[in-house]
Design an enzyme around this catalytic site. Structure first.
Site, PDB file in Angstrom:
ATOM      1  NE  ARG A 183      -3.009   0.473   3.585  1.00 56.44           N
ATOM      2  CZ  ARG A 183      -2.395   0.890   4.004  1.00 56.44           C
ATOM      3  NH1 ARG A 183      -2.284   2.305   4.534  1.00 56.44           N
ATOM      4  NH2 ARG A 183      -2.377   0.249   5.656  1.00 56.44           N
ATOM      5  CE1 TYR A 201     -13.632  12.423 -16.731  1.00 62.71           C
ATOM      6  CE2 TYR A 201     -13.328  11.800 -14.186  1.00 62.71           C
ATOM      7  CZ  TYR A 201     -13.799  11.152 -15.209  1.00 62.71           C
ATOM      8  OH  TYR A 201     -13.669   9.791 -16.245  1.00 62.71           O
ATOM      9  CG  ASP A 230      -7.004  15.668 -16.148  1.00 62.61           C
ATOM     10  OD1 ASP A 230      -6.283  15.491 -16.600  1.00 62.61           O
ATOM     11  OD2 ASP A 230      -7.875  15.600 -15.765  1.00 62.61           O
ATOM     12  CE  LYS A 254     -10.172   7.915 -19.138  1.00 59.54           C
ATOM     13  NZ  LYS A 254     -10.400   9.012 -18.511  1.00 59.54           N
TER      14      LYS A 254
HETATM   15  C1  LIG Z   1     -11.269   9.366 -17.108  1.00 61.00           C
HETATM   16  C2  LIG Z   1      -9.953  11.297 -16.734  1.00 61.00           C
HETATM   17  C3  LIG Z   1      -9.942  10.725 -15.660  1.00 61.00           C
HETATM   18  C4  LIG Z   1     -10.586   9.949 -14.376  1.00 61.00           C
HETATM   19  O1  LIG Z   1      -9.762   9.087 -14.323  1.00 61.00           O
HETATM   20  P1  LIG Z   1     -10.236   7.741 -13.683  1.00 61.00           P
HETATM   21  O2  LIG Z   1      -9.230   6.176 -14.644  1.00 61.00           O
HETATM   22  O3  LIG Z   1     -11.548   6.816 -14.734  1.00 61.00           O
HETATM   23  O4  LIG Z   1     -10.531   7.704 -12.489  1.00 61.00           O
HETATM   24  C5  LIG Z   1      -9.566  12.480 -14.917  1.00 61.00           C
HETATM   25  N1  LIG Z   1      -9.352  13.006 -16.166  1.00 61.00           N
HETATM   26  C6  LIG Z   1      -9.968  13.030 -17.301  1.00 61.00           C
HETATM   27  C7  LIG Z   1      -9.756  13.992 -18.321  1.00 61.00           C
HETATM   28  C8  LIG Z   1      -9.973  12.368 -18.000  1.00 61.00           C
HETATM   29  O5  LIG Z   1     -10.098  11.748 -19.154  1.00 61.00           O
END
Ligand SMILES: *Cc1c(COP(=O)(O)O)cnc(C)c1O
Length: 393
Positions: free
Chosen positions: A58, A111, A183, A208
């Site tokens: 962890r 998001y 982000d 992604k």
């Molecule tokens: C998918 C996404 C997230 C969240 O990520 P997860 O892996 O689904 O928890 C945050 N920011 C953006 C821009 C995203 O596309």
């Protein structure tokens, strides 16, 4: 790997690798929850942080550390912490900076769950949030107050494909001593490195582009500031939002082909965007690689390419959009993005459905907006699929 080999793709393939006693070429999966101490003194030293090593998965694990080193290298950064998901990273980011009575300024079209988390849990903990169009840096300055502890921007945004000038926002925020987190999921480190533009923290949903094969979720927080990194790791360990070793291995593997995938998808996206822009049933196309994008120049300034995410509006609004989505054949009707496969989705009824219609429209998410994540298939096939689906409207 010697640091003299510093090209992006070389780092994507090799950064984070280490030699084990068998000479494994690929970083193994250390599928263990706990690590044996050599003796009492060694255990004490590990807990005191006086020696390098592992205690408990962890908190840290060799496979996860390999991935963290690769992620840091891809953003030209010193530190990275991997999380169970992108939202695990978002939660840790907020929890690391925001206490009762604190305030955060964020992009309105951020998001959906990143916004929802602030409007529910963090609100109930006494944290205030202001959501604005951060593509206007002066709006950011106006939103700052004496309690502002973090500025959190997403560029390009999901799903409006609007950009924020990272350099300008960072310059404004730093005048007030406020850290900036970006982000960077949509651009990926291939196309944009926010730390080099003045940001303090980069967040990725590894789900992604970085993993890229739509078979795992994961997240990361990356920084050059050791104190911030320590805080992220502590928050991760307390909240239990750590990644697991198998997940880390999968992302580590996917990341090796990151730029090959991103550049091929980008090439396809430009062809798709040009096709859509000339189609009579399409009202508008938003893609930073088209001259028609209002921030075409900013995209060229802060990104190395426009990426493979685009949105477009179907003439006929909601119903026409639904017909389109029910008619595509090759493109899959699914949320998420950045994988090898082309995905199509409708934010107003899917990812951003939890927002009110007013909040959606204030964020530029109209009912006719269709989001398209272009994959690495052949461009001709992606376009042929769109063409037959548009003909059904
Ligand atoms: C998918 C996404 C997230 C969240 O990520 P997860 O892996 O689904 O928890 C945050 N920011 C953006 C821009 C995203 O596309």
């Amino acid at each position: 790997m010697s640091t003299k080999y510093n090209g992006f793709d070389t780092k994507a393939v090799h950064a984070g690798d280490f030699k084990d006693q068998f000479g494994s070429v690929v970083t193994p999966i250390y599928q263990t929850s706990t690590f044996e101490f050599e003796n009492a003194n060694h255990g004490a030293q590990l807990f005191a942080g006086e020696t390098d090593g592992f205690i408990y998965t962890r908190i840290g694990n060799p496979t996860i550390r390999s991935l963290e080193e690769k992620l840091a290298a891809l953003e030209n950064a010193k530190f990275a912490v991997a999380f169970a998901s992108g939202m695990g990273a978002v939660s840790a980011l907020y929890a690391s900076f925001l206490e009762q009575s604190d305030h955060i300024v964020s992009t309105a079209a951020v998001y959906g769950p990143s916004r929802g988390l602030l409007e529910t849990y963090f609100k109930s903990f006494g944290v205030a949030a202001t959501f604005i169009d951060t593509s206007d840096p002066f709006a950011v300055e106006k939103a700052i107050n004496g309690n502002t502890k973090l500025i959190y921007i997403e560029t390009p945004t999901n799903p409006t494909i609007t950009l924020t000038d990272i350099e300008q926002v960072a310059a404004i925020a730093h005048q007030y001593g406020i850290p900036v987190a970006v982000d960077n999921t949509f651009a990926s480190p291939v196309l944009q490195n926010p730390l080099e533009l003045g940001a303090d923290i980069v967040l990725h949903s590894l789900t992604k582009f970085i993993n890229g094969h739509a078979d795992i979720v994961g997240g990361a927080l990356i920084t050059n500031d050791e104190k911030i990194d320590r805080k992220f790791r502590k928050t991760m360990a307390y909240f239990g939002t750590n990644m697991d070793p198998h997940q880390a291995y999968m992302v580590y593997r996917g990341a090796k082909t990151l730029s090959l995938r991103v550049l091929r998808a980008q090439e396809n996206a430009l062809a798709v965007a040009e096709f859509l822009e000339n189609h009579p049933k399409v009202g508008w196309v938003k893609y930073p690689g088209l001259k028609s994008h209002p921030q075409y120049d900013l995209a060229r300034k802060q990104m190395r390419g426009p990426g493979s995410m685009l949105s477009f509006g179907i003439k006929g609004g909601l119903n026409a959009g639904k017909t389109l989505m029910n008619s595509v054949d090759l493109a899959k009707l699914a949320v998420s993005l950045g994988g090898v496969e082309t995905l199509i989705q409708h934010p107003a009824s899917m990812t951003h459905a939890s927002l009110s219609k007013e909040a959606r429209e204030a964020a530029g998410i109209t009912d006719d907006l269709v989001r398209f994540s272009v994959g690495i298939e052949n461009a001709e096939d992606i376009i042929a699929d769109l063409e037959q689906a548009l003909n059904k409207i």
